[in-house]
Design a protein around this motif. Structure first.
Motif, PDB file in Angstrom:
ATOM      1  N   ASP A   9    -111.614   4.004 103.899  1.00  0.00           N
ATOM      2  CA  ASP A   9    -113.019   4.452 104.210  1.00  0.00           C
ATOM      3  C   ASP A   9    -113.541   5.378 103.112  1.00  0.00           C
ATOM      4  N   PRO A  10    -114.331   5.119 102.025  1.00  0.00           N
ATOM      5  CA  PRO A  10    -114.588   5.908 100.977  1.00  0.00           C
ATOM      6  C   PRO A  10    -115.123   7.134 101.184  1.00  0.00           C
ATOM      7  N   MET A  11    -116.071   7.555 102.390  1.00  0.00           N
ATOM      8  CA  MET A  11    -116.477   8.669 102.526  1.00  0.00           C
ATOM      9  C   MET A  11    -115.291   9.719 103.137  1.00  0.00           C
ATOM     10  N   ILE A  12    -114.508   9.110 103.948  1.00  0.00           N
ATOM     11  CA  ILE A  12    -113.419  10.054 104.491  1.00  0.00           C
ATOM     12  C   ILE A  12    -112.444  10.168 103.409  1.00  0.00           C
ATOM     13  N   GLY A  13    -112.154   9.221 102.554  1.00  0.00           N
ATOM     14  CA  GLY A  13    -111.156   9.392 101.489  1.00  0.00           C
ATOM     15  C   GLY A  13    -111.415  10.557 100.383  1.00  0.00           C
ATOM     16  N   GLU A  14    -112.799  10.482 100.129  1.00  0.00           N
ATOM     17  CA  GLU A  14    -113.391  11.401  99.154  1.00  0.00           C
ATOM     18  C   GLU A  14    -113.433  12.746  99.896  1.00  0.00           C
ATOM     19  N   SER A  15    -113.833  13.103 100.976  1.00  0.00           N
ATOM     20  CA  SER A  15    -113.835  14.456 101.536  1.00  0.00           C
ATOM     21  C   SER A  15    -112.590  14.739 101.716  1.00  0.00           C
ATOM     22  N   ARG A  17    -109.613  14.224 100.118  1.00  0.00           N
ATOM     23  CA  ARG A  17    -109.124  14.253  98.862  1.00  0.00           C
ATOM     24  C   ARG A  17    -109.778  15.667  98.158  1.00  0.00           C
ATOM     25  N   ALA A  18    -111.159  15.972  98.246  1.00  0.00           N
ATOM     26  CA  ALA A  18    -111.788  16.965  97.642  1.00  0.00           C
ATOM     27  C   ALA A  18    -111.343  18.324  98.427  1.00  0.00           C
ATOM     28  N   GLY A  19    -111.094  18.227  99.980  1.00  0.00           N
ATOM     29  CA  GLY A  19    -110.839  19.190 100.629  1.00  0.00           C
ATOM     30  C   GLY A  19    -109.470  19.888 100.519  1.00  0.00           C
ATOM     31  N   LEU A  20    -108.533  18.927 100.419  1.00  0.00           N
ATOM     32  CA  LEU A  20    -106.989  19.151 100.093  1.00  0.00           C
ATOM     33  C   LEU A  20    -107.000  19.697  98.640  1.00  0.00           C
ATOM     34  N   ARG A  21    -107.342  19.109  97.778  1.00  0.00           N
ATOM     35  CA  ARG A  21    -107.459  19.754  96.393  1.00  0.00           C
ATOM     36  C   ARG A  21    -107.904  21.077  96.389  1.00  0.00           C
ATOM     37  N   GLN A  22    -108.815  21.521  97.111  1.00  0.00           N
ATOM     38  CA  GLN A  22    -109.445  23.066  96.917  1.00  0.00           C
ATOM     39  C   GLN A  22    -108.356  23.766  97.705  1.00  0.00           C
ATOM     40  N   ASP A  23    -107.394  23.167  98.544  1.00  0.00           N
ATOM     41  CA  ASP A  23    -106.497  23.820  99.117  1.00  0.00           C
ATOM     42  C   ASP A  23    -105.167  24.043  98.505  1.00  0.00           C
ATOM     43  N   PHE A  25    -103.504  21.261  96.995  1.00  0.00           N
ATOM     44  CA  PHE A  25    -102.534  20.061  96.950  1.00  0.00           C
ATOM     45  C   PHE A  25    -103.088  19.126  95.842  1.00  0.00           C
ATOM     46  N   ALA A  26    -101.977  18.550  95.142  1.00  0.00           N
ATOM     47  CA  ALA A  26    -102.348  17.610  94.180  1.00  0.00           C
ATOM     48  C   ALA A  26    -102.406  16.365  94.988  1.00  0.00           C
ATOM     49  N   VAL A  27    -103.591  15.499  95.020  1.00  0.00           N
ATOM     50  CA  VAL A  27    -103.724  14.468  95.992  1.00  0.00           C
ATOM     51  C   VAL A  27    -104.139  13.208  95.055  1.00  0.00           C
ATOM     52  N   ASP A  28    -103.450  12.023  95.237  1.00  0.00           N
ATOM     53  CA  ASP A  28    -103.979  10.799  94.694  1.00  0.00           C
ATOM     54  C   ASP A  28    -104.241  10.108  95.820  1.00  0.00           C
ATOM     55  N   TRP A  29    -105.361   9.236  95.623  1.00  0.00           N
ATOM     56  CA  TRP A  29    -105.771   8.213  96.767  1.00  0.00           C
ATOM     57  C   TRP A  29    -105.935   6.745  96.348  1.00  0.00           C
ATOM     58  N   VAL A  30    -105.326   5.908  97.357  1.00  0.00           N
ATOM     59  CA  VAL A  30    -105.372   4.645  97.057  1.00  0.00           C
ATOM     60  C   VAL A  30    -106.006   3.961  98.423  1.00  0.00           C
ATOM     61  N   GLN A  31    -106.558   2.678  98.137  1.00  0.00           N
ATOM     62  CA  GLN A  31    -107.519   2.202  99.347  1.00  0.00           C
ATOM     63  C   GLN A  31    -106.959   1.189 100.168  1.00  0.00           C
TER      64      GLN A  31
END
Ligand code: CA
Length: 220
Positions: A9-15, A17-23, A25-31
């Motif tokens: 889900d692009p919206m969940i994935g984007e949010s 990733r953005a939220g955890l990066r702010q915390d 974490f180094a986040v990589d995302w695959v779909q």
């Protein structure tokens, strides 16, 4: 901490990733599940956030495959399926924890820290080393009770070293913990962070073996 997010889900994935990066974490995302298998086969992730309903290869099958190959990377399932039977199937397939959508990002981050803590054998939420105290939840650092301001990456680097005193981490291993795929890494980024940490926390905390890597000495 390097995390692989598997979410179609692009919206969940984007949010997430953005939220955890702010915390920090180094986040990589695959779909999809196949892309996750490829990523896990080639990169040293420290935790996987795994959706169950995924194209090409479902989350449960992916998880069973990982555990079947003796890959014990920590896995937290994130899914809208809140039926008890799905939860049981996920845990039985080898998941470390389970979060039902919609979830709160702060709660997700707290569960990630809890899983990482259990896996490292630490029971305390706060890390103490000599006169230094690190709180991964608040990302606060203090020396002798005096707060020291660290950047997100300085904190993540220090945390990686303090999780295993005595273990030498190479520059490449540290870069992997600090940066995701799409993030530009300056060639001397790790050295710059180490330099800043030594300036803020004293020159003797982080040791370096030339050409090999960095470590903090075993206690005391
Ligand atoms: Ca899905």
């Amino acid at each position: 901490m390097r995390i692989l997010l598997v979410e179609d889900d692009p919206m969940i994935g984007e949010s997430v990733r953005a939220g955890l990066r702010q915390d920090g974490f180094a986040v990589d995302w695959v779909q999809d599940g196949r892309a996750a298998e490829v990523a896990l086969g080639t990169e040293p992730f420290e935790l996987v956030l795994l959706d169950l309903g995924l194209p090409r290869l479902g989350g449960l099958e992916l998880l069973r495959g990982l555990r079947g190959r003796k890959n014990d990377v920590p896995v937290v399932i994130i899914t809208a399926r809140d039926a008890v039977s799905d939860r049981i199937a996920g845990l039985d397939a080898g998941a470390d924890d389970y979060v039902v959508k919609p979830f709160d990002l702060d709660e997700l981050a707290a569960r990630i820290r809890a899983v990482a803590r259990r896996r490292s054998g630490r029971s305390e939420a706060v890390i103490k080393y000599r006169d230094l105290t690190l709180n991964p939840a608040t990302r606060e650092t203090s020396v002798d009770g005096r707060t020291v301001a660290l950047s997100g990456r300085e904190f993540a680097l220090l945390l990686a070293l303090l999780e295993r005193p005595g273990a030498v981490l190479s520059r490449a291993q540290l870069e992997e913990k600090l940066y995701g795929w799409n993030e530009e890494v300056e060639s001397n980024a790790v050295e710059v962070h180490i330099h800043a940490l030594r300036r803020k926390l004293g020159a003797n905390l982080i040791k370096n073996i030339r050409g090999v890597g960095y470590y903090v000495p075993k206690r005391p």
